[in-house]
Write a protein that holds these residues in place. Structure first.
Motif, PDB file in Angstrom:
ATOM      1  N   GLY A  74       0.799  -1.220   0.000  1.00 27.92           N
ATOM      2  CA  GLY A  74       0.000   0.000   0.000  1.00 27.92           C
ATOM      3  C   GLY A  74       0.831   1.268   0.000  1.00 27.92           C
ATOM      4  O   GLY A  74       0.442   2.282  -0.606  1.00 27.92           O
ATOM      5  N   LEU A  75       1.993   1.221   0.665  1.00 24.01           N
ATOM      6  CA  LEU A  75       2.870   2.403   0.687  1.00 24.01           C
ATOM      7  C   LEU A  75       3.274   2.831  -0.720  1.00 24.01           C
ATOM      8  O   LEU A  75       3.427   4.027  -1.005  1.00 24.01           O
ATOM      9  CB  LEU A  75       4.137   2.100   1.498  1.00 24.01           C
ATOM     10  CG  LEU A  75       3.970   1.934   3.011  1.00 24.01           C
ATOM     11  CD1 LEU A  75       5.239   1.353   3.615  1.00 24.01           C
ATOM     12  CD2 LEU A  75       3.642   3.271   3.665  1.00 24.01           C
ATOM     13  N   ASP A  76       3.462   1.845  -1.609  1.00 24.18           N
ATOM     14  CA  ASP A  76       3.888   2.172  -2.969  1.00 24.18           C
ATOM     15  C   ASP A  76       2.743   2.769  -3.782  1.00 24.18           C
ATOM     16  O   ASP A  76       2.965   3.601  -4.664  1.00 24.18           O
ATOM     17  CB  ASP A  76       4.454   0.912  -3.637  1.00 24.18           C
ATOM     18  CG  ASP A  76       5.602   0.351  -2.807  1.00 24.18           C
ATOM     19  OD1 ASP A  76       6.634   1.026  -2.703  1.00 24.18           O
ATOM     20  OD2 ASP A  76       5.432  -0.731  -2.222  1.00 24.18           O
ATOM     21  N   PHE A  77       1.507   2.362  -3.468  1.00 24.49           N
ATOM     22  CA  PHE A  77       0.339   2.998  -4.086  1.00 24.49           C
ATOM     23  C   PHE A  77       0.241   4.451  -3.599  1.00 24.49           C
ATOM     24  O   PHE A  77      -0.008   5.363  -4.390  1.00 24.49           O
ATOM     25  CB  PHE A  77      -0.935   2.220  -3.737  1.00 24.49           C
ATOM     26  CG  PHE A  77      -1.065   0.908  -4.467  1.00 24.49           C
ATOM     27  CD1 PHE A  77      -1.958   0.770  -5.520  1.00 24.49           C
ATOM     28  CD2 PHE A  77      -0.289  -0.186  -4.106  1.00 24.49           C
ATOM     29  CE1 PHE A  77      -2.091  -0.438  -6.195  1.00 24.49           C
ATOM     30  CE2 PHE A  77      -0.405  -1.401  -4.777  1.00 24.49           C
ATOM     31  CZ  PHE A  77      -1.303  -1.524  -5.818  1.00 24.49           C
TER      32      PHE A  77
ATOM     33  N   LEU B 285      -7.761   7.909 -12.589  1.00 22.18           N
ATOM     34  CA  LEU B 285      -6.409   8.448 -12.452  1.00 22.18           C
ATOM     35  C   LEU B 285      -5.586   7.586 -11.496  1.00 22.18           C
ATOM     36  O   LEU B 285      -4.434   7.245 -11.795  1.00 22.18           O
ATOM     37  CB  LEU B 285      -6.473   9.896 -11.949  1.00 22.18           C
ATOM     38  CG  LEU B 285      -5.134  10.564 -11.617  1.00 22.18           C
ATOM     39  CD1 LEU B 285      -4.194  10.564 -12.824  1.00 22.18           C
ATOM     40  CD2 LEU B 285      -5.359  11.990 -11.104  1.00 22.18           C
ATOM     41  N   LEU B 286      -6.174   7.221 -10.360  1.00 16.69           N
ATOM     42  CA  LEU B 286      -5.453   6.375  -9.402  1.00 16.69           C
ATOM     43  C   LEU B 286      -5.041   5.050 -10.051  1.00 16.69           C
ATOM     44  O   LEU B 286      -3.902   4.585  -9.881  1.00 16.69           O
ATOM     45  CB  LEU B 286      -6.333   6.111  -8.177  1.00 16.69           C
ATOM     46  CG  LEU B 286      -5.726   5.170  -7.119  1.00 16.69           C
ATOM     47  CD1 LEU B 286      -4.466   5.756  -6.505  1.00 16.69           C
ATOM     48  CD2 LEU B 286      -6.752   4.846  -6.032  1.00 16.69           C
TER      49      LEU B 286
ATOM     50  N   THR C  89      -1.141   3.540 -10.783  1.00 15.91           N
ATOM     51  CA  THR C  89      -0.702   2.359 -10.027  1.00 15.91           C
ATOM     52  C   THR C  89      -0.829   1.049 -10.809  1.00 15.91           C
ATOM     53  O   THR C  89      -0.592  -0.018 -10.244  1.00 15.91           O
ATOM     54  CB  THR C  89      -1.520   2.229  -8.720  1.00 15.91           C
ATOM     55  OG1 THR C  89      -2.916   2.137  -9.041  1.00 15.91           O
ATOM     56  CG2 THR C  89      -1.295   3.423  -7.800  1.00 15.91           C
ATOM     57  N   HIS C  90      -1.164   1.147 -12.103  1.00 18.71           N
ATOM     58  CA  HIS C  90      -1.399  -0.106 -12.852  1.00 18.71           C
ATOM     59  C   HIS C  90      -0.150  -0.983 -12.883  1.00 18.71           C
ATOM     60  O   HIS C  90      -0.235  -2.208 -12.877  1.00 18.71           O
ATOM     61  CB  HIS C  90      -1.927   0.179 -14.269  1.00 18.71           C
ATOM     62  CG  HIS C  90      -0.878   0.702 -15.210  1.00 18.71           C
ATOM     63  ND1 HIS C  90      -0.079  -0.127 -15.968  1.00 18.71           N
ATOM     64  CD2 HIS C  90      -0.486   1.973 -15.484  1.00 18.71           C
ATOM     65  CE1 HIS C  90       0.755   0.621 -16.683  1.00 18.71           C
ATOM     66  NE2 HIS C  90       0.535   1.882 -16.410  1.00 18.71           N
ATOM     67  N   HIS C  91       1.054  -0.353 -12.883  1.00 20.85           N
ATOM     68  CA  HIS C  91       2.289  -1.151 -12.923  1.00 20.85           C
ATOM     69  C   HIS C  91       2.457  -1.968 -11.643  1.00 20.85           C
ATOM     70  O   HIS C  91       3.041  -3.054 -11.662  1.00 20.85           O
ATOM     71  CB  HIS C  91       3.506  -0.244 -13.138  1.00 20.85           C
ATOM     72  CG  HIS C  91       3.743   0.753 -12.046  1.00 20.85           C
ATOM     73  ND1 HIS C  91       2.886   1.819 -11.810  1.00 20.85           N
ATOM     74  CD2 HIS C  91       4.707   0.838 -11.099  1.00 20.85           C
ATOM     75  CE1 HIS C  91       3.336   2.520 -10.774  1.00 20.85           C
ATOM     76  NE2 HIS C  91       4.438   1.940 -10.318  1.00 20.85           N
TER      77      HIS C  91
END
Length: 509
Positions: A230-233, A306-307, A311-313
């Motif tokens: 979650g931190l990376d999101f 947009l979110l 974060t798709h990667h």
């Protein structure tokens, strides 16, 4: 609550962002241990305020925006890590506190003029959880089953055990988080199923494929990334709003720790909001000042599309890892009976959509994503007590190969990835040069062919080798991985019977 025996073993989910504890009270019944205000999670945060007071959990989180340099969070990502590690560099870029090399070939963190080894911070969080549990249960809690990501190395598991020792909490067993979640799902249901646990938490990602046969839980394969969560999101959102503000105002906020903390808090809140709504404002008044002293606001709108684009990667990476674990287990989508979601980040609709498309049906809602790991750990703790009415058989695997360094720096694999544990192997060794009196074995964990690309677990020195001509000494080295995934070794001179044994200690070289 009924009178409890004095030898209780609680279950602790020691999370990257939040931790949780539970206690099994017999017959498969589990009670979550409440924290302040009826919450069941304790923020995994440690801070020292301006007066020098140590704050843990909610108290630390409350003052985070005003004291970002002296508030330590997401430290689980650094436990058991060598300082040269690229993960350490990545963490330093995304946190406001200072990360630097410790004196034990590990990582140290600066807080209010003091330096802490990462296990010391984890120990303070474990101590807080133990104290909350003791207060709630009315008896001193001294023993716990603690969970770790399945993808943790031996060195990281040792560091978690050390954290318990620092606060006199006996970590009676370490089990993997996806396995604990499967216990929470399967105990008492008399199942015969193959489940896939997709565990995307605050800081780490794990996938395990587990066959459940009533009370036997057999892990077929596991994989993960302890730098995907979650931190990376959140960081993807933070990067976008920083770029947007720089474009509009020509000001870079990344070096302003108070502004960054306000942005970080709102990024997480916005991400969570967008699981339930399709759009949300991203507004922070008076985020900074112009050179002329005029206040500037941050004001933009975020929507779910947009979110997902930002974060798709990260979602793609999780699906790739999952597909690899399925290949390792030799199964296809049709062979999986249930997909279990664990970890708060799995509430994101796009993740559930991707998994539904992949497996042709929606994931199970059979466990609570935030509580399943602590519940499973508590059930396992109950099963370990002598008077328990619950017998569980866990058959787990090691997440990465364990091996020794050969001439030229290549890795001789002793236990391959996904080897079952507990497990034991022996290899033959001899003296390489005339008159050699000791044998040094360097042990590594990782799936690369070169040891330099893998994690050094430690060195084992077998002294007292008989001085002979090269190749004449006959040694046997035995490796043993216990049920917790922790390695011990012994070496024996086959001609003299001389033996040495050690649990691999992390080297300080």
């Amino acid at each position: 609550m009924e009178r409890l025996p004095s030898d209780v073993i609680i279950g602790i989910d020691l999370g990257t962002t939040n931790s949780c504890a539970a206690l099994a009270v017999g017959d498969g019944q589990v009670k979550l241990i409440p924290y302040k205000g009826g919450e069941y999670t304790i923020p995994s945060i440690f801070a020292i305020d301006d007066k020098g007071h140590e704050l843990i959990g909610q108290e630390a989180k409350r003052q985070w925006q005003l004291n970002p340099r002296n508030t330590l969070y997401a430290t689980k990502r650094l436990i058991g890590r060598a300082p040269k590690d690229d993960v350490v560099e990545s963490v330093q870029r995304s946190v406001q506190y200072r990360v630097h090399a410790g004196d034990l070939n590990d990582v140290a963190l600066d807080c209010h003029g003091r330096s802490f080894h990462v296990p010391e911070v984890s120990a303070k969080i474990l101590g807080k959880i133990r104290d909350v549990a003791s207060d709630h249960l009315g008896i001193p809690v001294k023993r716990a089953v603690v969970t770790v990501p399945a993808y943790f190395t031996d060195r990281q598991r040792q560091a978690v055990k050390e954290a318990g020792t620092l606060v006199d909490l006996e970590v009676v067993r370490i089990i993997n988080e996806p396995t604990a979640a499967a216990l929470a799902y399967g105990i008492g249901k008399r199942l015969d199923q193959r489940v896939l646990v997709y565990d995307l938490g605050g800081g780490t990602f794990d996938v395990s494929i587990i066959e459940i046969r009533d009370r036997v839980f057999e892990v077929k394969a596991t994989g993960g990334d302890i730098f995907l969560g979650g931190l990376d999101f959140d960081n993807a959102v933070i990067g976008y709003v920083l770029d947007d503000f720089r474009r509009k105002h020509g000001i870079d906020l990344s070096s302003d720790p108070v502004a960054m903390q306000r942005i970080k808090d709102l990024a997480e809140r916005t991400k969570i909001d967008l699981s339930a709504r399709t759009e949300a404002p991203f507004s922070i008044p008076f985020i900074t000042m112009t050179a002329q002293g005029q206040p500037l606001n941050m004001d933009l709108r975020f929507d779910r599309t947009l979110l997902e684009a930002l974060t798709h990667h990260l979602v793609d990476r999780s699906i790739e890892i999952m597909a690899g674990v399925m290949v390792d287990a030799g199964v296809g989508a049709a062979d999986i009976d249930e997909v279990m979601l664990v970890g708060g980040q799995t509430r994101m609709p796009i993740i559930q959509d991707r998994l539904t498309r992949y497996f042709g049906r929606p994931p199970s809602k059979g466990v609570h994503p935030d509580e399943a790991v602590a519940i499973g750990a508590a059930l396992y703790g109950w099963s370990l007590r002598e008077t328990s009415d619950l017998r569980i058989q866990l058959l787990d695997v090691i997440p990465m190969a364990i091996g020794i360094e050969q001439a030229g720096g290549t890795m001789h694999v002793v236990f391959p990835r996904n080897a079952s544990i507990p497990n034991a192997r022996t290899i033959a060794a001899t003296n390489a040069v005339d008159g050699q009196r000791e044998l040094v074995v360097r042990i590594f964990q990782g799936d690369h062919g070169l040891t330099a690309q893998n994690e050094l677990l430690g060195e084992f020195t077998f002294s007292g080798v008989r001085p002979c001509r090269a190749g004449e000494v006959r040694l046997e080295i035995a490796f043993e991985v216990n049920v917790e995934g922790i390695l011990s070794m012994s070496a024996r001179d086959l001609d003299t019977g001389r033996q040495m044994r050690t649990t691999v200690r992390v080297t300080s070289s």
